[in-house]
Design a protein around this motif. Sequence first.
Motif, PDB file in Angstrom:
ATOM      1  N   HIS A   1       0.798  -1.228   0.000  1.00  0.00           N
ATOM      2  CA  HIS A   1       0.000   0.000   0.000  1.00  0.00           C
ATOM      3  C   HIS A   1       0.829   1.276   0.000  1.00  0.00           C
ATOM      4  CE1 HIS A   1       0.639   0.361   4.325  1.00  0.00           C
ATOM      5  NE2 HIS A   1       0.069   1.540   4.268  1.00  0.00           N
TER       6      HIS A   1
ATOM      7  N   CYS B   1      -2.806   6.203  -4.258  1.00  0.00           N
ATOM      8  CA  CYS B   1      -3.715   6.868  -3.325  1.00  0.00           C
ATOM      9  C   CYS B   1      -3.039   7.275  -2.025  1.00  0.00           C
ATOM     10  CB  CYS B   1      -4.918   5.986  -3.024  1.00  0.00           C
ATOM     11  SG  CYS B   1      -4.490   4.423  -2.212  1.00  0.00           S
TER      12      CYS B   1
ATOM     13  N   ASP C   1      -6.747  12.047   0.997  1.00  0.00           N
ATOM     14  CA  ASP C   1      -7.739  11.940   2.066  1.00  0.00           C
ATOM     15  C   ASP C   1      -8.536  10.659   1.847  1.00  0.00           C
ATOM     16  OD1 ASP C   1      -9.783  12.210   3.903  1.00  0.00           O
ATOM     17  OD2 ASP C   1     -10.236  14.277   3.360  1.00  0.00           O
ATOM     18  N   THR C   2      -8.635   9.818   2.871  1.00  0.00           N
ATOM     19  CA  THR C   2      -9.339   8.543   2.728  1.00  0.00           C
ATOM     20  C   THR C   2     -10.823   8.722   2.425  1.00  0.00           C
ATOM     21  OG1 THR C   2      -9.623   8.418   5.117  1.00  0.00           O
ATOM     22  CG2 THR C   2      -7.752   7.236   4.189  1.00  0.00           C
ATOM     23  N   GLU C   3     -11.397   9.857   2.790  1.00  0.00           N
ATOM     24  CA  GLU C   3     -12.819  10.097   2.498  1.00  0.00           C
ATOM     25  C   GLU C   3     -13.105  10.037   1.002  1.00  0.00           C
ATOM     26  OE1 GLU C   3     -14.571  13.474   4.388  1.00  0.00           O
ATOM     27  OE2 GLU C   3     -13.720  12.951   6.331  1.00  0.00           O
TER      28      GLU C   3
ATOM     29  N   PHE D   1     -12.029   7.914  -1.012  1.00  0.00           N
ATOM     30  CA  PHE D   1     -12.166   6.511  -1.402  1.00  0.00           C
ATOM     31  C   PHE D   1     -13.340   5.803  -0.726  1.00  0.00           C
ATOM     32  CE2 PHE D   1      -8.006   7.906  -2.410  1.00  0.00           C
ATOM     33  CZ  PHE D   1      -7.808   7.376  -3.677  1.00  0.00           C
TER      34      PHE D   1
ATOM     35  N   GLY E   1     -16.225   1.200  -0.026  1.00  0.00           N
ATOM     36  CA  GLY E   1     -15.139   1.990  -0.583  1.00  0.00           C
ATOM     37  C   GLY E   1     -14.643   1.536  -1.939  1.00  0.00           C
TER      38      GLY E   1
ATOM     39  N   TRP F   1     -11.629   0.191  -4.011  1.00  0.00           N
ATOM     40  CA  TRP F   1     -10.421  -0.618  -3.874  1.00  0.00           C
ATOM     41  C   TRP F   1     -10.069  -1.172  -5.239  1.00  0.00           C
ATOM     42  CZ3 TRP F   1      -7.763  -1.381   0.707  1.00  0.00           C
ATOM     43  CH2 TRP F   1      -8.401  -0.966   1.867  1.00  0.00           C
TER      44      TRP F   1
END
Length: 105
Positions: A28, A33, A37-39, A41, A77, A79
């Motif tokens: 990862h 990515c 910001d994880t939001e 995804f 999400g 992926w």
Amino acid sequence: MSNNYLDPISRRRLPNYLTGLPSLSDWHQEAACAGFDTELFFPVKRGQAEAAVAICRRCPVVRRCHEHAMQLPESFGVWGGTAARERGWTHAGKRRKFEDGAEAS
């Protein structure tokens, strides 16, 4: 058999049931990515995943990410360039059923 895996934050030994999961740490960090910001995804509304998918298109580990999502499975999400719905999940995190009654695989 005990494990020697420590949580890097709490420095506590991780439970055995977690140490058998495929690790994100081996791939990862190379992901396109990383740093976003994880939001982005984990979109809330349908149609908001395009920006995340565009990042995935240029990712060197997109295949490994998709394999991870299918193995665990990740029910929410984006992926591996796919939204949860494309991987067979409903918006509520349940397996979609097809007209013939079969579940998505």
